[in-house]
Design a protein around this motif. Sequence first.
Motif, mmCIF file in Angstrom:
data_model
loop_
_atom_site.group_PDB
_atom_site.id
_atom_site.type_symbol
_atom_site.label_atom_id
_atom_site.label_comp_id
_atom_site.label_asym_id
_atom_site.label_seq_id
_atom_site.Cartn_x
_atom_site.Cartn_y
_atom_site.Cartn_z
ATOM 1 N N PRO A 268 -13.702 -39.355 -12.751
ATOM 2 C CA PRO A 268 -13.252 -38.628 -13.471
ATOM 3 C C PRO A 268 -14.430 -37.647 -14.359
ATOM 4 O O PRO A 268 -15.502 -38.183 -14.449
ATOM 5 C CB PRO A 268 -12.226 -39.336 -15.215
ATOM 6 C CG PRO A 268 -12.963 -40.045 -14.639
ATOM 7 C CD PRO A 268 -13.245 -40.820 -13.017
ATOM 8 N N TRP A 269 -14.356 -36.354 -15.180
ATOM 9 C CA TRP A 269 -15.351 -35.655 -15.284
ATOM 10 C C TRP A 269 -15.724 -36.231 -16.618
ATOM 11 O O TRP A 269 -15.113 -36.500 -16.811
ATOM 12 C CB TRP A 269 -15.088 -34.012 -15.126
ATOM 13 C CG TRP A 269 -14.720 -33.867 -13.810
ATOM 14 C CD1 TRP A 269 -13.718 -33.689 -13.286
ATOM 15 C CD2 TRP A 269 -16.266 -33.653 -12.835
ATOM 16 N NE1 TRP A 269 -14.368 -33.091 -11.899
ATOM 17 C CE2 TRP A 269 -15.638 -33.344 -11.599
ATOM 18 C CE3 TRP A 269 -17.376 -33.825 -12.716
ATOM 19 C CZ2 TRP A 269 -16.151 -32.645 -10.565
ATOM 20 C CZ3 TRP A 269 -18.240 -33.195 -12.164
ATOM 21 C CH2 TRP A 269 -17.794 -32.900 -10.649
ATOM 22 N N THR A 270 -17.055 -36.462 -17.151
ATOM 23 C CA THR A 270 -17.497 -36.616 -18.421
ATOM 24 C C THR A 270 -18.602 -35.137 -18.841
ATOM 25 O O THR A 270 -18.637 -34.394 -18.166
ATOM 26 C CB THR A 270 -18.270 -38.235 -18.385
ATOM 27 O OG1 THR A 270 -20.279 -37.640 -17.733
ATOM 28 C CG2 THR A 270 -17.403 -38.784 -18.005
ATOM 29 N N PRO A 271 -18.893 -35.423 -20.164
ATOM 30 C CA PRO A 271 -19.297 -34.023 -20.177
ATOM 31 C C PRO A 271 -20.571 -34.135 -19.532
ATOM 32 O O PRO A 271 -21.569 -33.107 -18.903
ATOM 33 C CB PRO A 271 -19.885 -34.725 -21.642
ATOM 34 C CG PRO A 271 -18.473 -34.733 -22.317
ATOM 35 C CD PRO A 271 -18.378 -36.245 -21.535
ATOM 36 N N VAL A 272 -20.809 -35.336 -19.629
ATOM 37 C CA VAL A 272 -22.345 -35.407 -18.688
ATOM 38 C C VAL A 272 -22.685 -35.158 -17.358
ATOM 39 O O VAL A 272 -23.861 -34.714 -17.159
ATOM 40 C CB VAL A 272 -23.441 -37.360 -19.106
ATOM 41 C CG1 VAL A 272 -24.717 -37.424 -18.169
ATOM 42 C CG2 VAL A 272 -23.311 -37.256 -20.588
ATOM 43 N N GLN A 276 -24.501 -32.357 -15.019
ATOM 44 C CA GLN A 276 -25.794 -32.389 -14.126
ATOM 45 C C GLN A 276 -24.940 -32.186 -12.599
ATOM 46 O O GLN A 276 -25.798 -31.742 -12.002
ATOM 47 C CB GLN A 276 -26.440 -34.071 -14.416
ATOM 48 C CG GLN A 276 -26.932 -34.664 -15.600
ATOM 49 C CD GLN A 276 -27.184 -35.630 -16.121
ATOM 50 O OE1 GLN A 276 -26.916 -36.460 -15.447
ATOM 51 N NE2 GLN A 276 -27.748 -35.731 -16.985
ATOM 52 N N HIS A 277 -23.659 -32.629 -12.952
ATOM 53 C CA HIS A 277 -23.430 -32.341 -11.180
ATOM 54 C C HIS A 277 -22.698 -31.306 -10.826
ATOM 55 O O HIS A 277 -22.170 -31.619 -9.343
ATOM 56 C CB HIS A 277 -22.604 -34.484 -11.046
ATOM 57 C CG HIS A 277 -23.295 -34.859 -11.156
ATOM 58 N ND1 HIS A 277 -23.186 -36.558 -11.967
ATOM 59 C CD2 HIS A 277 -24.661 -34.910 -11.040
ATOM 60 C CE1 HIS A 277 -23.546 -37.442 -11.546
ATOM 61 N NE2 HIS A 277 -24.400 -36.587 -11.485
ATOM 62 N N VAL A 278 -22.627 -30.032 -11.963
ATOM 63 C CA VAL A 278 -21.280 -29.121 -11.241
ATOM 64 C C VAL A 278 -22.444 -27.474 -11.317
ATOM 65 O O VAL A 278 -23.520 -28.045 -11.974
ATOM 66 C CB VAL A 278 -19.930 -28.975 -11.665
ATOM 67 C CG1 VAL A 278 -19.765 -27.809 -11.530
ATOM 68 C CG2 VAL A 278 -19.677 -29.903 -11.862
ATOM 69 N N GLU A 443 -10.041 -29.298 -13.685
ATOM 70 C CA GLU A 443 -9.033 -28.493 -14.786
ATOM 71 C C GLU A 443 -10.566 -28.687 -15.626
ATOM 72 O O GLU A 443 -10.859 -27.881 -15.922
ATOM 73 C CB GLU A 443 -8.509 -29.119 -15.190
ATOM 74 C CG GLU A 443 -7.483 -28.395 -14.727
ATOM 75 C CD GLU A 443 -5.198 -27.646 -15.425
ATOM 76 O OE1 GLU A 443 -5.665 -29.500 -16.948
ATOM 77 O OE2 GLU A 443 -5.156 -26.298 -15.968
ATOM 78 N N PRO A 444 -10.890 -30.056 -15.511
ATOM 79 C CA PRO A 444 -12.320 -30.263 -16.419
ATOM 80 C C PRO A 444 -13.425 -29.240 -16.824
ATOM 81 O O PRO A 444 -14.289 -28.745 -17.230
ATOM 82 C CB PRO A 444 -12.204 -31.578 -16.267
ATOM 83 C CG PRO A 444 -11.235 -32.331 -16.202
ATOM 84 C CD PRO A 444 -10.899 -31.100 -15.572
ATOM 85 N N ILE A 445 -13.309 -29.252 -15.006
ATOM 86 C CA ILE A 445 -14.575 -27.663 -14.678
ATOM 87 C C ILE A 445 -14.100 -26.625 -15.623
ATOM 88 O O ILE A 445 -15.146 -25.545 -15.415
ATOM 89 C CB ILE A 445 -15.207 -28.284 -13.412
ATOM 90 C CG1 ILE A 445 -15.265 -29.544 -13.028
ATOM 91 C CG2 ILE A 445 -16.101 -26.972 -12.944
ATOM 92 C CD1 ILE A 445 -15.256 -29.699 -11.263
ATOM 93 N N HIS A 448 -14.400 -25.946 -19.475
ATOM 94 C CA HIS A 448 -16.056 -26.582 -19.166
ATOM 95 C C HIS A 448 -16.836 -25.018 -18.982
ATOM 96 O O HIS A 448 -17.482 -24.835 -20.211
ATOM 97 C CB HIS A 448 -16.493 -27.735 -18.870
ATOM 98 C CG HIS A 448 -18.298 -27.395 -18.831
ATOM 99 N ND1 HIS A 448 -18.902 -28.525 -19.849
ATOM 100 C CD2 HIS A 448 -19.529 -27.451 -18.036
ATOM 101 C CE1 HIS A 448 -20.235 -28.579 -19.633
ATOM 102 N NE2 HIS A 448 -20.452 -27.711 -18.658
ATOM 103 N N TRP A 449 -16.935 -24.352 -18.012
ATOM 104 C CA TRP A 449 -16.962 -22.958 -18.091
ATOM 105 C C TRP A 449 -16.442 -22.091 -18.982
ATOM 106 O O TRP A 449 -17.573 -21.118 -19.024
ATOM 107 C CB TRP A 449 -16.638 -22.874 -16.640
ATOM 108 C CG TRP A 449 -17.525 -23.489 -14.684
ATOM 109 C CD1 TRP A 449 -18.543 -24.313 -16.110
ATOM 110 C CD2 TRP A 449 -17.302 -23.719 -14.356
ATOM 111 N NE1 TRP A 449 -19.282 -24.723 -14.172
ATOM 112 C CE2 TRP A 449 -18.410 -24.247 -13.396
ATOM 113 C CE3 TRP A 449 -16.458 -22.598 -13.560
ATOM 114 C CZ2 TRP A 449 -18.533 -24.513 -11.758
ATOM 115 C CZ3 TRP A 449 -16.286 -22.550 -11.911
ATOM 116 C CH2 TRP A 449 -17.241 -23.584 -10.681
#
Length: 484
Positions: A268-272, A276-278, A443-445, A448-449
């Motif tokens: 799962p995605w996290t703010p960090v 860093q990874h996208v 969806e979290p990506i 975030h964008w």
Amino acid sequence: MSFDLVLFGGTGDLAWRKLMPALFQAFRHGTLPPDGRIIGIARDDLSDAQYRELIRSRFHDVELAKRPSPEEFDRFAELLHFLRLDLSHPEDFRRLADTLRERHADTVVMYLATAPDLFLRVVEQLAGAGLNTPNTRIVLEKPLGHDLASNRQINDAVRAVLSERQIFRIDHYLGKPAVQNLFAMRFGNALFEPVWRREHISNIQITIAEDLGAEKRGAFYDKTGALRDMVQNHALQLLCALAMEPPINAHADAIRDEKLKVLRSLSPWTPVSLDQHVVRGQYTAGMVHGHPARAYREEPGVSPESNTETFVALRTDIQNWRWAGVPFYIRTGKRLASREAQIVVNFRETPHAIFHAPPGSCNRLVINLQPRDGLQLHLLALGQENRRNGQVLTPVHLDLDFDKRFGSERVGAYERLLLDVIAGRLNLFVRSDEQEAAWRWVEPIMEHWANDERGPRPYAAGTWGPSASSAMIARDGFCWPEEC
């Protein structure tokens, strides 16, 4: 077996670029059931003869080897018919129902080659005209929705009038011969299974690169972007094929159950990790193959202030015993240095080196999807003996070109998938819970964008994307193939 294939959007881009050439190739190969009828549907006012001439003219844009001779097309054209239909007029759907009842075909395929926002309207009208019979199958093109909620809305509406076994959610990458051979390589041979795990693989990279820009699809692409257009479907389906456990058999649900497990195991995605990874990018003006290329914001149909991404690179992990600790990298974009789609499986170095080898050299398996179709296995072999360093290893590779090996026997992606729809084979199509899991992960990506004022990173057309993509993978001690 008799069939009627009803092609909504029958005069559109997808119909003449992909579907009609694929149907003709199946006709040429003798694999298209002979008792068939292809009915183009659109708002144009065309007779059958005019529609046939329109399709004939479009074949001039098809590569030479796949163009029909005049005699071949005349025979193929006997299958082609046209029906003018307005999607908002129920009486037009009743006329379609009358046309289909003329011969009661064994199978009726409704192919929705339309904008996704029209799917709901078409499905409702089909049901209203009584066209959701047990012998009906419906093909839905991607992207199916623009987020999880819209995807569920479409799937719920379709499932309300048709059963899951009648719904064919198409992803043409699953029909590519190289992807089929990926399944065959993994599950038809004993060679790779013992090493297909974290103990032997250091990282896996998936690249889907295009050298073209938005072209004539600017208005569509500006609402979609690379994440929705390529990552949520094509790239994640390739990742599933690489990472899934062996299914108990080759039946559709057995395969799709294992793919679903992979999607549910993605970290799962996290703010960090989102920071860093996208990486997202957007092409600016540059040179592609020696020719000037304009910036994305200068493309027809694109907003001059657009923040739509034309490039995505990301890193993810699969949280299970087979893949724990193995990073998976995905990148895709438009206006990149070349057109290619490939998967690179990098194996770990030997635990104890007794030969001298070039720095950073290791075994790797390269699966080429386009423009070549084949496998390369990169090994180290003993080269000339060096007086100073003794025995030195040299990189070599075994190259299997499927196009050369199988020649005319090769079946294109859309040809294979269309034949599977007519035959009712669901193995290469996506189930609704797979799609929902994929949307849930991306969806979290998207969110975030939406809240990131920095926008996409610029990269010059004709390059391999923003430098941040190289920095992302370099932090793990790896590099993209063209940089190693």
